[in-house]
Design a protein around this motif. Structure first.
Motif, PDB file in Angstrom:
ATOM      1  N   ASP A  61       5.314   4.485 -44.048  1.00  0.00           N
ATOM      2  CA  ASP A  61       4.375   3.926 -43.069  1.00  0.00           C
ATOM      3  C   ASP A  61       4.262   4.943 -41.937  1.00  0.00           C
ATOM      4  O   ASP A  61       5.218   5.182 -41.207  1.00  0.00           O
ATOM      5  N   GLU A  62       3.092   5.559 -41.800  1.00  0.00           N
ATOM      6  CA  GLU A  62       2.919   6.652 -40.835  1.00  0.00           C
ATOM      7  C   GLU A  62       3.073   6.214 -39.385  1.00  0.00           C
ATOM      8  O   GLU A  62       3.240   7.052 -38.509  1.00  0.00           O
ATOM      9  N   ASP A  63       2.996   4.916 -39.112  1.00  0.00           N
ATOM     10  CA  ASP A  63       3.027   4.457 -37.721  1.00  0.00           C
ATOM     11  C   ASP A  63       4.431   4.179 -37.183  1.00  0.00           C
ATOM     12  O   ASP A  63       4.579   3.834 -36.019  1.00  0.00           O
ATOM     13  N   ILE A  64       5.442   4.320 -38.028  1.00  0.00           N
ATOM     14  CA  ILE A  64       6.787   4.013 -37.540  1.00  0.00           C
ATOM     15  C   ILE A  64       7.436   5.226 -36.874  1.00  0.00           C
ATOM     16  O   ILE A  64       7.054   6.367 -37.119  1.00  0.00           O
ATOM     17  N   VAL A  65       8.414   4.912 -36.031  1.00  0.00           N
ATOM     18  CA  VAL A  65       9.278   5.930 -35.438  1.00  0.00           C
ATOM     19  C   VAL A  65      10.688   5.625 -35.937  1.00  0.00           C
ATOM     20  O   VAL A  65      11.194   4.517 -35.745  1.00  0.00           O
ATOM     21  N   VAL A  66      11.293   6.599 -36.616  1.00  0.00           N
ATOM     22  CA  VAL A  66      12.635   6.398 -37.150  1.00  0.00           C
ATOM     23  C   VAL A  66      13.639   7.141 -36.271  1.00  0.00           C
ATOM     24  O   VAL A  66      13.438   8.296 -35.914  1.00  0.00           O
ATOM     25  N   LEU A  67      14.700   6.428 -35.933  1.00  0.00           N
ATOM     26  CA  LEU A  67      15.769   6.993 -35.114  1.00  0.00           C
ATOM     27  C   LEU A  67      17.054   6.950 -35.925  1.00  0.00           C
ATOM     28  O   LEU A  67      17.377   5.911 -36.505  1.00  0.00           O
ATOM     29  N   ALA A  68      17.732   8.082 -36.006  1.00  0.00           N
ATOM     30  CA  ALA A  68      18.999   8.138 -36.743  1.00  0.00           C
ATOM     31  C   ALA A  68      20.065   8.746 -35.856  1.00  0.00           C
ATOM     32  O   ALA A  68      19.785   9.625 -35.040  1.00  0.00           O
ATOM     33  N   ASP A  69      21.283   8.242 -36.025  1.00  0.00           N
ATOM     34  CA  ASP A  69      22.411   8.749 -35.258  1.00  0.00           C
ATOM     35  C   ASP A  69      23.422   9.309 -36.240  1.00  0.00           C
ATOM     36  O   ASP A  69      23.688   8.699 -37.271  1.00  0.00           O
ATOM     37  N   ASP A  70      23.951  10.482 -35.955  1.00  0.00           N
ATOM     38  CA  ASP A  70      25.126  10.940 -36.678  1.00  0.00           C
ATOM     39  C   ASP A  70      26.148  11.284 -35.617  1.00  0.00           C
ATOM     40  O   ASP A  70      25.853  12.033 -34.679  1.00  0.00           O
ATOM     41  N   SER A  71      27.295  10.692 -35.733  1.00  0.00           N
ATOM     42  CA  SER A  71      28.271  10.864 -34.669  1.00  0.00           C
ATOM     43  C   SER A  71      29.672  10.854 -35.237  1.00  0.00           C
ATOM     44  O   SER A  71      29.892  10.427 -36.372  1.00  0.00           O
ATOM     45  N   GLY A  72      30.605  11.333 -34.426  1.00  0.00           N
ATOM     46  CA  GLY A  72      31.985  11.337 -34.873  1.00  0.00           C
ATOM     47  C   GLY A  72      32.908  11.884 -33.810  1.00  0.00           C
ATOM     48  O   GLY A  72      32.468  12.291 -32.730  1.00  0.00           O
ATOM     49  N   ILE A  73      34.177  11.880 -34.141  1.00  0.00           N
ATOM     50  CA  ILE A  73      35.218  12.331 -33.221  1.00  0.00           C
ATOM     51  C   ILE A  73      35.824  13.621 -33.760  1.00  0.00           C
ATOM     52  O   ILE A  73      36.012  13.772 -34.970  1.00  0.00           O
ATOM     53  N   SER A  74      36.098  14.547 -32.856  1.00  0.00           N
ATOM     54  CA  SER A  74      36.750  15.809 -33.213  1.00  0.00           C
ATOM     55  C   SER A  74      38.032  15.925 -32.388  1.00  0.00           C
ATOM     56  O   SER A  74      37.986  15.830 -31.164  1.00  0.00           O
ATOM     57  N   VAL A  75      39.156  16.113 -33.082  1.00  0.00           N
ATOM     58  CA  VAL A  75      40.468  16.128 -32.432  1.00  0.00           C
ATOM     59  C   VAL A  75      41.022  17.554 -32.446  1.00  0.00           C
ATOM     60  O   VAL A  75      41.145  18.170 -33.506  1.00  0.00           O
ATOM     61  N   ASP A  76      41.358  18.059 -31.252  1.00  0.00           N
ATOM     62  CA  ASP A  76      41.785  19.463 -31.119  1.00  0.00           C
ATOM     63  C   ASP A  76      42.994  19.809 -31.972  1.00  0.00           C
ATOM     64  O   ASP A  76      43.002  20.842 -32.653  1.00  0.00           O
ATOM     65  N   VAL A  77      44.032  18.936 -31.961  1.00  0.00           N
ATOM     66  CA  VAL A  77      45.265  19.245 -32.692  1.00  0.00           C
ATOM     67  C   VAL A  77      45.025  19.283 -34.213  1.00  0.00           C
ATOM     68  O   VAL A  77      45.814  19.855 -34.961  1.00  0.00           O
ATOM     69  N   LEU A  78      43.907  18.717 -34.656  1.00  0.00           N
ATOM     70  CA  LEU A  78      43.540  18.735 -36.083  1.00  0.00           C
ATOM     71  C   LEU A  78      42.420  19.737 -36.363  1.00  0.00           C
ATOM     72  O   LEU A  78      41.671  19.598 -37.336  1.00  0.00           O
ATOM     73  N   ASP A  79      42.289  20.727 -35.466  1.00  0.00           N
ATOM     74  CA  ASP A  79      41.259  21.772 -35.616  1.00  0.00           C
ATOM     75  C   ASP A  79      39.854  21.193 -35.725  1.00  0.00           C
ATOM     76  O   ASP A  79      39.022  21.680 -36.496  1.00  0.00           O
ATOM     77  N   GLY A  80      39.611  20.119 -34.966  1.00  0.00           N
ATOM     78  CA  GLY A  80      38.262  19.551 -34.927  1.00  0.00           C
ATOM     79  C   GLY A  80      37.980  18.469 -35.960  1.00  0.00           C
ATOM     80  O   GLY A  80      36.887  17.919 -36.007  1.00  0.00           O
ATOM     81  N   GLU A  81      38.957  18.169 -36.802  1.00  0.00           N
ATOM     82  CA  GLU A  81      38.751  17.074 -37.763  1.00  0.00           C
ATOM     83  C   GLU A  81      38.823  15.738 -37.016  1.00  0.00           C
ATOM     84  O   GLU A  81      39.426  15.660 -35.964  1.00  0.00           O
ATOM     85  N   PRO A  82      38.220  14.658 -37.528  1.00  0.00           N
ATOM     86  CA  PRO A  82      37.415  14.591 -38.749  1.00  0.00           C
ATOM     87  C   PRO A  82      35.966  15.079 -38.582  1.00  0.00           C
ATOM     88  O   PRO A  82      35.289  15.314 -39.562  1.00  0.00           O
TER      89      PRO A  82
END
Length: 195
Positions: A61-82
């Protein structure tokens, strides 16, 4: 304006609806049947755009606006994982609790009780005419324990910079101001207003 969210994650839907009160926000699963989207990008931005494009094309449908989120946590002691694997850190069938406790165990395995960490949120917007992506971050400390039962995901183990309580303990109003997703959405709203 109707915003179609490229997610069926109830926690994300609830949070985005609360942060976008000026818009009619609906998960794509209210319009079409849910389908698997292969997130094979190397960054939060790539994966957010993959999700938004997939839902935009599937709804057709050409009239829609789609919004997507990609998010996460990065932990220093785990070299940025997950990082980009936050949603499936404990495996493809894992739920929020499985992911939370795997991350806690992995931090403990490093022999520490906490580590600097940060959340990233990439918000992609796809329309018939253009694609956009904006980012928000929240810095703080990841704990090797869960405290509080509010929020979702890794909230009970994360203390935002300048606070002494986890996101699992803080009120929603406080979280709205701090969150990586809120910061990214405030930038996304500037784009949406231009439509």
């Amino acid at each position: 304006m109707k915003l179609v969210l490229a997610t069926s994650n109830k926690g994300k839907v609830r949070e985005i609806k609360a942060l976008c009160e000026d818009y009619e926000v609906i998960p794509y699963s209210e319009l079409i049947e849910e389908f698997e989207i292969i997130e094979d990008g190397d960054t939060f931005k790539e994966n957010a755009l993959i999700k938004a494009r997939a839902v935009f094309n599937a709804i057709n449908d050409e009239d829609i606006v789609v919004l997507a989120d990609d998010s996460g946590i990065s932990v220093d002691v785990l070299d940025g994982e997950p990082g980009i694997y936050s949603a499936r850190y404990a495996g493809p069938e894992a739920d929020d609790k499985d992911n939370l406790y795997k991350l806690i165990d992995d931090i403990k395995a490093k022999g520490v009780k906490s580590s600097p960490a940060h959340y990233t949120a990439a918000i992609a917007i796809v329309t018939k005419n253009a694609e956009y992506c904006v980012h928000g971050w929240m810095h703080g400390t990841a704990l090797a324990e869960a405290i509080g039962d509010g929020g979702f995901g890794y909230d009970p183990m994360f203390i935002p910079l300048g606070y002494d309580k986890t996101l699992g303990e803080l009120d929603d109003d406080v979280k709205k101001k701090l969150s990586h997703r809120a910061k990214a959405l405030s930038l996304a709203k500037i784009i949406l207003k231009s439509f």
